[in-house]
Design a protein around this motif. Structure first.
Motif, PDB file in Angstrom:
ATOM      1  N   SER A   1       0.841  -1.203   0.000  1.00  0.00           N
ATOM      2  CA  SER A   1       0.000   0.000   0.000  1.00  0.00           C
ATOM      3  C   SER A   1       0.875   1.251   0.000  1.00  0.00           C
ATOM      4  O   SER A   1       1.994   1.242   0.514  1.00  0.00           O
ATOM      5  CB  SER A   1      -0.892  -0.052   1.245  1.00  0.00           C
ATOM      6  OG  SER A   1      -1.549   1.163   1.463  1.00  0.00           O
ATOM      7  N   GLY A   2       0.359   2.336  -0.586  1.00  0.00           N
ATOM      8  CA  GLY A   2       1.139   3.577  -0.697  1.00  0.00           C
ATOM      9  C   GLY A   2       2.132   3.464  -1.844  1.00  0.00           C
ATOM     10  O   GLY A   2       1.965   2.629  -2.738  1.00  0.00           O
ATOM     11  N   GLY A   3       3.156   4.307  -1.827  1.00  0.00           N
ATOM     12  CA  GLY A   3       4.144   4.278  -2.910  1.00  0.00           C
ATOM     13  C   GLY A   3       4.922   2.970  -2.921  1.00  0.00           C
ATOM     14  O   GLY A   3       5.298   2.459  -1.869  1.00  0.00           O
ATOM     15  N   ASP A   4       5.161   2.408  -4.114  1.00  0.00           N
ATOM     16  CA  ASP A   4       5.987   1.193  -4.186  1.00  0.00           C
ATOM     17  C   ASP A   4       7.417   1.542  -3.781  1.00  0.00           C
ATOM     18  O   ASP A   4       7.826   2.708  -3.834  1.00  0.00           O
ATOM     19  CB  ASP A   4       5.980   0.617  -5.616  1.00  0.00           C
ATOM     20  CG  ASP A   4       6.563   1.586  -6.618  1.00  0.00           C
ATOM     21  OD1 ASP A   4       6.019   2.701  -6.746  1.00  0.00           O
ATOM     22  OD2 ASP A   4       7.583   1.259  -7.257  1.00  0.00           O
ATOM     23  N   SER A   5       8.176   0.542  -3.360  1.00  0.00           N
ATOM     24  CA  SER A   5       9.581   0.800  -3.034  1.00  0.00           C
ATOM     25  C   SER A   5      10.405  -0.451  -3.334  1.00  0.00           C
ATOM     26  O   SER A   5       9.900  -1.573  -3.175  1.00  0.00           O
ATOM     27  CB  SER A   5       9.742   1.231  -1.571  1.00  0.00           C
ATOM     28  OG  SER A   5       9.492   0.166  -0.697  1.00  0.00           O
ATOM     29  N   PRO A   6      11.664  -0.251  -3.772  1.00  0.00           N
ATOM     30  CA  PRO A   6      12.490  -1.411  -4.131  1.00  0.00           C
ATOM     31  C   PRO A   6      12.760  -2.283  -2.897  1.00  0.00           C
ATOM     32  O   PRO A   6      13.207  -1.776  -1.866  1.00  0.00           O
ATOM     33  CB  PRO A   6      13.789  -0.778  -4.641  1.00  0.00           C
ATOM     34  CG  PRO A   6      13.456   0.657  -4.916  1.00  0.00           C
ATOM     35  CD  PRO A   6      12.353   1.018  -3.975  1.00  0.00           C
ATOM     36  N   GLY A   7      12.453  -3.544  -3.002  1.00  0.00           N
ATOM     37  CA  GLY A   7      12.619  -4.456  -1.866  1.00  0.00           C
ATOM     38  C   GLY A   7      11.284  -4.993  -1.388  1.00  0.00           C
ATOM     39  O   GLY A   7      11.224  -5.967  -0.636  1.00  0.00           O
TER      40      GLY A   7
END
Ligand SMILES: Nc1ncnc2c1ncn2[C@@H]1O[C@H](COP(=O)(O)OP(=O)(O)O)[C@@H](O)[C@H]1O
Ligand SMILES: O=P(O)(O)OC[C@H]1O[C@](O)(COP(=O)(O)O)[C@@H](O)[C@@H]1O
Ligand SMILES: [Mg+2]
Length: 324
Positions: A11-17
């Motif tokens: 949920s929210g902005g995607d992030s690497p990992g």
């Protein structure tokens, strides 16, 4: 209550990992004989009943991939009590006994509401490039975003030096200073403007001119995004109109959100995914995986529902000293 089926969403902005965390959740749960239901597109997908059964191979070959295979969203509906009731009805109808939420502070507030309003078991995993969650030193994706921004600034520095130019480079992070400070220190930026700084244009110009006087051929000013992206253009205009100083603007934007996760993000996400499953199975809810004193451990979810800008602020003095 016995947990037999775990739901997982981003949920929210995607992030690497994020994918490393999903993989760790699925593999840990399956090794413990527990079923995992993937929920697509965050809380919005949950409200639409977008489910996929996860097996060992649905998380194969994803450890190196940025973004999230489950996809993500920002869901205004989920802020409303009636939609959270609907979400819990859907989860129970799907026989999901507990939910793992990978996201930022906003997502954790949604998770906390599920627990408070319906006692639905929830465990959070901090995933956001902003590194802005209270009571954790780290959020998954931060170091990858920083590395991406550093590489971009290094390239901009080549051009800045070749043309003897000043650049305003805007990095993401909303109200968090973390990306700006770490990138600023690591690229030898001449100045860093933090999200809530009232810009002192005169000082900025004096600093740039002092550098030029001692033979500097370029200036890089890292501008933290703040509440609304694009503030670098306002600064550029004032520098031009009031001080006759030409500065170029580069807004790094979403390039910082994508890409293959660096080692720290893979390693921490793998530990967090594993620990989140154990917490759910052990009845340790509502809880969240955090990094404290460099170690991954669990804490109460209530400790991590506020935004924090504590993580890197202590380095602003270092940045200033080294940039004279
Ligand atoms: N106070 C809240 N109560 C319920 N749900 C919330 C709350 N704040 C945010 N959310 C949910 O979490 C989603 C993601 O939050 P957002 O702040 O956009 O990203 P992040 O979780 O990465 O900080 C929102 O779109 C909304 O669905
Ligand atoms: O991609 P969007 O929805 O435009 O959001 C941009 C925001 O998302 C972020 O990249 C990450 O924020 P969250 O992790 O809190 O969602 C911020 O740095 C940026 O301000
Ligand atoms: Mg956030």
């Amino acid at each position: 209550m016995t947990v037999k089926n775990i739901g997982i969403l981003c949920s929210g902005g995607d992030s690497p990992g994020m994918n490393c965390a999903i993989r760790a959740v699925v593999r840990t749960a399956i090794s413990r004989g527990i079923q995992v239901t993937g929920i697509k597109r965050g809380y919005a997908g949950l409200l639409r009943g977008e489910f996929m059964q996860m097996n060992l191979s649905s998380v194969g070959n994803i450890i190196q991939r940025g973004g999230t295979i489950l996809q993500t969203s920002r869901s205004p509906e989920f802020q409303k009590v009636e939609f959270r009731k609907k979400a819990v009805d859907i989860l129970r109808a799907q026989h999901i006994d507990g939910l793992i939420i990978i996201g930022g502070d906003g997502s954790f507030n949604g998770a906390m509401a599920l627990w408070k309003e319906h006692q639905f078991p929830v465990v959070g995993i901090p995933g956001t490039i902003d590194n802005d969650i209270s009571n954790t030193e780290y959020t998954i994706g931060f170091n990858t975003a920083v590395q991406t921004a550093i590489e971009a600034v290094d390239r901009i520095r080549d051009t800045a030096h070749s043309h003897a130019r000043t650049f305003l480079v805007e990095v993401m992070g909303r109200n968090s200073s973390a990306i700006a400070l770490k990138v600023g220190v690591c690229t030898g930026a001449e100045n860093i403007l933090l999200p809530h700084d009232k810009v002192n244009h005169q000082k900025l110009v004096d600093d740039i001119n002092r550098g030029i006087a001692r033979g500097k051929e370029s200036s890089i000013i890292i501008v933290a995004e703040g509440p609304v992206a694009g503030r670098s253009y306002d600064i550029q205009h004032v520098l031009k109109d009031m001080y006759h100083l030409d500065a170029h603007v580069a807004i790094l934007g979403h390039i910082q959100r994508g890409g293959s996760p660096v080692a720290d993000d893979r390693f921490i996400a793998s530990q967090m995914g594993n620990m989140a499953v154990e917490a759910l199975l052990g009845g340790n809810v509502p809880s969240v995986t955090v990094v404290q004193k460099g170690k991954v451990l669990m804490t109460d979810l209530a400790n991590c529902t506020t935004k924090a800008d504590h993580n890197y602020i202590e380095y602003s003095g270092l940045a200033e000293t080294l940039s004279i």
